[in-house]
Design a protein around this motif. Structure first.
Motif, PDB file in Angstrom:
ATOM      1  N   LEU A 274     -24.599  -0.994  12.890  1.00  0.00           N
ATOM      2  CA  LEU A 274     -24.669   0.392  13.335  1.00  0.00           C
ATOM      3  C   LEU A 274     -23.309   1.028  13.636  1.00  0.00           C
ATOM      4  CD1 LEU A 274     -27.678  -0.090  15.784  1.00  0.00           C
ATOM      5  CD2 LEU A 274     -27.745   1.221  13.658  1.00  0.00           C
ATOM      6  N   MET A 275     -22.315   0.223  13.981  1.00  0.00           N
ATOM      7  CA  MET A 275     -21.070   0.757  14.533  1.00  0.00           C
ATOM      8  C   MET A 275     -20.386   1.823  13.677  1.00  0.00           C
ATOM      9  SD  MET A 275     -17.900  -1.229  16.449  1.00  0.00           S
ATOM     10  CE  MET A 275     -18.303  -2.706  15.602  1.00  0.00           C
ATOM     11  N   PRO A 276     -20.162   1.617  12.373  1.00  0.00           N
ATOM     12  CA  PRO A 276     -19.472   2.659  11.595  1.00  0.00           C
ATOM     13  C   PRO A 276     -20.212   3.999  11.609  1.00  0.00           C
ATOM     14  CG  PRO A 276     -19.539   0.592  10.380  1.00  0.00           C
ATOM     15  CD  PRO A 276     -20.449   0.433  11.549  1.00  0.00           C
ATOM     16  N   LEU A 319     -10.265   3.473  11.339  1.00  0.00           N
ATOM     17  CA  LEU A 319     -10.979   2.542  12.213  1.00  0.00           C
ATOM     18  C   LEU A 319     -12.306   2.130  11.581  1.00  0.00           C
ATOM     19  CD1 LEU A 319     -11.203   1.070  14.953  1.00  0.00           C
ATOM     20  CD2 LEU A 319     -12.236   3.169  15.885  1.00  0.00           C
ATOM     21  N   ILE A 320     -13.032   3.100  11.036  1.00  0.00           N
ATOM     22  CA  ILE A 320     -14.300   2.800  10.381  1.00  0.00           C
ATOM     23  C   ILE A 320     -14.092   1.836   9.213  1.00  0.00           C
ATOM     24  CG2 ILE A 320     -16.138   3.788   8.929  1.00  0.00           C
ATOM     25  CD1 ILE A 320     -15.987   6.307  10.716  1.00  0.00           C
ATOM     26  N   GLU A 321     -13.096   2.109   8.392  1.00  0.00           N
ATOM     27  CA  GLU A 321     -12.845   1.249   7.233  1.00  0.00           C
ATOM     28  C   GLU A 321     -12.411  -0.146   7.648  1.00  0.00           C
ATOM     29  OE1 GLU A 321     -13.517   1.760   3.989  1.00  0.00           O
ATOM     30  OE2 GLU A 321     -14.508   3.538   4.782  1.00  0.00           O
ATOM     31  N   MET A 326     -13.625  -5.937   7.921  1.00  0.00           N
ATOM     32  CA  MET A 326     -13.818  -7.155   8.709  1.00  0.00           C
ATOM     33  C   MET A 326     -15.238  -7.686   8.548  1.00  0.00           C
ATOM     34  SD  MET A 326     -13.476  -7.877  12.825  1.00  0.00           S
ATOM     35  CE  MET A 326     -11.836  -7.211  12.964  1.00  0.00           C
ATOM     36  N   LYS A 327     -16.212  -6.803   8.545  1.00  0.00           N
ATOM     37  CA  LYS A 327     -17.603  -7.221   8.364  1.00  0.00           C
ATOM     38  C   LYS A 327     -17.809  -7.890   7.004  1.00  0.00           C
ATOM     39  CE  LYS A 327     -20.616  -4.029   9.273  1.00  0.00           C
ATOM     40  NZ  LYS A 327     -21.201  -2.664   9.381  1.00  0.00           N
ATOM     41  N   ILE A 328     -17.248  -7.296   5.966  1.00  0.00           N
ATOM     42  CA  ILE A 328     -17.370  -7.878   4.623  1.00  0.00           C
ATOM     43  C   ILE A 328     -16.766  -9.275   4.589  1.00  0.00           C
ATOM     44  CG2 ILE A 328     -16.564  -7.681   2.230  1.00  0.00           C
ATOM     45  CD1 ILE A 328     -16.785  -4.599   2.602  1.00  0.00           C
TER      46      ILE A 328
END
Length: 391
Positions: A274-276, A319-321, A326-328
């Motif tokens: 959810l964060m992005p 920041l979103i990217e 990091m998630k990927i």
């Protein structure tokens, strides 16, 4: 007027567990889960207790997303055995359960007007994951199994007296758990930084913790035996916990509580997905001064981790990217759909989980006022679309 309070003594570093050597001839109760017993993690505590003639019992019935039923069992255990020490060993579930047990123990004592001897135990939390920060917070999240909802309890009565941050306890955590709990630390940082009740004190903790998450989480994920990374991540989790227990959180946690409880998804993973989308939502629009305070704060946080920051928009999108990258790298799904949630089930539950998120206690400190429709739209964005990540 704002408040900042830290009530917990923090003992940290390799072999910080030796702090327990100071206790002699006491009665103790260890609250943990079956896995901690099976993996003999609890043995590191009981060996010290055996050596120092501490009489102890182990309450090991805590399950993931602890229920009120487990809390009541633990409470009966405390009332029966009247320990002088309460030791929580485990991840967020074990510590949250122990905190809720402590809370109800004190409440019962108050209701009895001290006519029954139920001593308040000295409370020590020993986290075995680097994620929740529960060892220093006034928060406990307990699940109502009948209604299938997570209920946050907030009260300073539950704050541990001592937190032992010994990175050795995190050494054997599987990589996927390191990822999920580590990204939860980042969510705590991001939400506390833009919260309505953020302050200079909480900002300082968030800035340091965020830098350490971006630097050390990927390292700990790839090499769980890297003790420098484990220690830095453990400390970051604690700093973020102090920050958010003072500043509050936001709809990222509200929506993660609802999503995770309904679809049996880990808390950290729910937050990460959810964060992005929530950063993008909170950054849209302007206030009467002509700018968006949350967007400015997100851009400031981007600066601390070395991201492009020439404009507010550049900082927010950076920041979103960075979070998405990091998630990927850690195999965390980008969307709810990728996490395995069936579309029909999701759509059938959308109204219910949106209403639950709106009523969640964390929603009140979100930097931007939200409606049920706003929450539904964010869930829809996060289900299978990557649009909406601009403002």
């Amino acid at each position: 007027m704002k408040n900042f309070k830290e009530m917990t003594e923090i003992v940290h570093g390799i072999d910080a567990i030796q702090y327990l050597e100071r206790f002699k001839n006491k009665r103790a109760c260890i609250v943990t889960d079956p896995t901690m017993v099976q993996l003999k993690v609890v043995d590191r505590v009981t060996e010290i207790f055996d050596r120092n003639k501490i009489d102890y019992d182990v309450f090991s019935e805590v399950e993931p997303d602890p229920s009120f039923g487990v809390v009541y069992k633990g409470l009966n255990h405390i009332i029966k055995n009247k320990p002088e020490l309460l030791i929580a060993v485990g991840g967020g579930s074990a510590i949250d359960a122990a905190k809720a047990i402590m809370y109800f123990c004190i409440k019962i004592k108050e209701s009895l007007l001290d006519t029954q001897e139920i001593p308040k135990p000295f409370f020590i939390a020993i986290p075995t994951t680097s994620g929740t920060g529960s060892e220093v917070t006034a928060y406990s999240v307990i699940t109502d199994k009948e209604k299938n909802i997570k209920i946050p309890i907030i009260d300073s009565l539950m704050v541990p007296d001592v937190a032992i941050l010994d990175p050795i306890f995190t050494k054997t955590i599987p990589s996927h758990v390191t990822a999920d709990t580590g990204i939860d630390v980042l969510t705590h940082c991001v939400e506390a930084y833009v919260s309505k009740d953020a302050s200079d004190f909480t900002d300082a903790l968030v800035e340091k913790a965020t830098v350490q998450v971006f630097r050390y989480l990927p390292v700990a994920y790839k090499d769980g035996s890297n003790m420098e990374a484990r220690e830095k991540l453990h400390n970051a989790s604690c700093m973020a916990g102090i920050a958010f227990t003072n500043a509050g959180l936001g709809i990222n946690h509200s929506m993660a509580h609802s999503l995770g409880s309904h679809f049996k998804m880990s808390h950290g993973r729910s937050n990460a997905i959810l964060m992005p989308y929530i950063i993008a939502f909170n950054s849209k629009g302007q206030d009467k001064t002509g700018y968006n305070p949350a967007a400015v704060k997100y851009a400031e946080l981007a600066k601390y981790i070395g991201l492009p920051n020439s404009t507010v928009e550049t900082g927010v999108l950076g920041l979103i990217e960075a979070i998405k990258v990091m998630k990927i790298a850690m195999g965390i799904p980008a969307t709810i759909k990728e996490a395995g949630v069936d579309r029909e089930s999701f759509m059938n539950s959308l109204d219910e989980i949106s209403a639950m998120a709106l009523e969640d206690i964390c929603t009140s400190s979100n930097p931007k006022k939200v409606s049920k429709e706003d929450i539904k739209n964010i869930y829809l964005e996060a289900y299978d679309r990557n649009s909406g990540l601009s403002f």
